[in-house]
Design a protein around this motif. Structure first.
Motif, PDB file in Angstrom:
ATOM      1  N   GLU A 262      -4.431  -5.568 -13.146  1.00 19.91           N
ATOM      2  CA  GLU A 262      -3.431  -4.921 -12.303  1.00 19.91           C
ATOM      3  C   GLU A 262      -2.320  -5.915 -11.924  1.00 19.91           C
ATOM      4  O   GLU A 262      -2.492  -7.130 -12.038  1.00 19.91           O
TER       5      GLU A 262
ATOM      6  N   TYR B 189      -9.109  -4.556  -9.370  1.00 19.23           N
ATOM      7  CA  TYR B 189      -7.832  -5.228  -9.599  1.00 19.23           C
ATOM      8  C   TYR B 189      -7.736  -5.874 -10.981  1.00 19.23           C
ATOM      9  O   TYR B 189      -6.785  -6.597 -11.259  1.00 19.23           O
TER      10      TYR B 189
ATOM     11  N   ILE C 136      -4.466  -1.889  -3.379  1.00 21.81           N
ATOM     12  CA  ILE C 136      -4.459  -0.591  -4.045  1.00 21.81           C
ATOM     13  C   ILE C 136      -5.188   0.410  -3.158  1.00 21.81           C
ATOM     14  O   ILE C 136      -6.240   0.093  -2.581  1.00 21.81           O
TER      15      ILE C 136
ATOM     16  N   TRP D 263      -2.390   4.255  -5.767  1.00 21.40           N
ATOM     17  CA  TRP D 263      -1.075   3.755  -5.379  1.00 21.40           C
ATOM     18  C   TRP D 263      -1.193   2.252  -5.172  1.00 21.40           C
ATOM     19  O   TRP D 263      -2.147   1.779  -4.555  1.00 21.40           O
ATOM     20  N   LYS D 264      -0.220   1.510  -5.684  1.00 11.19           N
ATOM     21  CA  LYS D 264      -0.229   0.053  -5.593  1.00 11.19           C
ATOM     22  C   LYS D 264       0.863  -0.393  -4.626  1.00 11.19           C
ATOM     23  O   LYS D 264       1.952   0.190  -4.584  1.00 11.19           O
TER      24      LYS D 264
ATOM     25  N   LYS E  37      -6.708   4.391  -3.343  1.00  8.73           N
ATOM     26  CA  LYS E  37      -7.025   5.458  -4.301  1.00  8.73           C
ATOM     27  C   LYS E  37      -7.634   6.653  -3.580  1.00  8.73           C
ATOM     28  O   LYS E  37      -8.115   6.546  -2.446  1.00  8.73           O
TER      29      LYS E  37
ATOM     30  N   SER F 248       4.943   2.030  -1.497  1.00  5.04           N
ATOM     31  CA  SER F 248       4.180   1.913  -2.734  1.00  5.04           C
ATOM     32  C   SER F 248       5.105   1.521  -3.882  1.00  5.04           C
ATOM     33  O   SER F 248       6.305   1.796  -3.865  1.00  5.04           O
TER      34      SER F 248
END
Length: 238
Positions: free
Chosen positions: A174, A171, A147, A126-127, A149, A105
């Motif tokens: 983002e 997104y 992503i 978390w990306k 979540k 991440s």
């Protein structure tokens, strides 16, 4: 299997792992073993024979179920095992020929209680940067990625679940954008804890252990509450 002590505490667990339709990859099995070991050996020292039985059985289980071996980048990841007198990594289950990739991440290690435990209403995201091999040309702004979540769970334990974000609005503004080639069924999310000594350990976020003798859910749900900094990582099958 032959040569394994009949009194070995993890024997019933491995028997279940060998046929379970719920457990679908090697990392899931490793997480189950970590959980079951720690549940059984919190105050006891694991014998060398049982330690070897655990490692042999994991390797045998992988071959018997034709699971893909783990990527070599994980070979130095340690297993957090109560009662083991020596640090154990998962290098014996890793290879450069793995069809999995490990994706970290973008968020650095941080402190949080179990993502799959009862949290408040706020979602955690978390990306990840990841360009799927089938996406050879991309002119979209930002980096290819995805992503994940936390969302409200739908079972009686009121735990929270992890969800891959696939909608365009997820997104907006983002740093990553999403391609539909990325599929949730090819992912396995795991947690890494980095201790003050700099060593990184695999430790299950939450694992619903299922020993056949006592399969009450709440007895076997273990949450990540140890001190240390945590980060989610994704094992992705190419």
């Amino acid at each position: 299997s032959s040569g394994i002590n009949a009194e070995w505490p993890l024997r019933p667990g491995f028997q279940w792992l060998s046929v379970s339709e719920v457990v679908t990859n090697l990392m899931m099995a490793v997480e189950a073993v970590v959980h079951w070991n720690n549940d059984n050996n919190r105050y006891a020292l694991v014998t060398s024979n049982d330690r070897q039985s655990t490692k042999n059985s994991l390797e045998g289980l992988r071959k018997r179920r034709s699971w893909q071996i783990l990527p070599s980048v994980l070979s130095t990841l340690q297993l957090f095992l109560f009662g083991w007198s020596a640090i154990t990594d998962i290098g014996f289950l890793c290879s450069y020929t793995s069809s999995y990739v490990s994706i970290l991440s973008l968020e650095s290690f941080r402190s949080f209680t179990s993502t799959l435990g009862p949290l408040g209403e706020q979602n955690i995201i978390w990306k990840f940067h990841f360009q799927h091999p089938s996406v050879t040309i991309c002119n979209l702004p930002g980096e290819c990625g995805f992503i994940i979540k936390t969302v409200a769970g739908n079972d009686y334990r009121r735990v929270r679940a992890l969800e891959l974000c696939t909608e365009e609005e997820d997104y907006t503004n983002e740093v990553v954008h999403f391609h539909e080639e990325i599929r949730a069924e090819n992912m396995h999310v795991y947690c890494v804890i980095q201790h003050a000594n700099g060593i990184s350990y695999l430790y299950p976020l939450s694992w619903l252990g299922i020993f056949q003798d006592y399969n009450t859910a709440l007895n076997h749900e273990r949450k990540t509450t140890l001190t240390g900094m945590r980060r989610l990582e994704v094992l992705y099958k190419i």
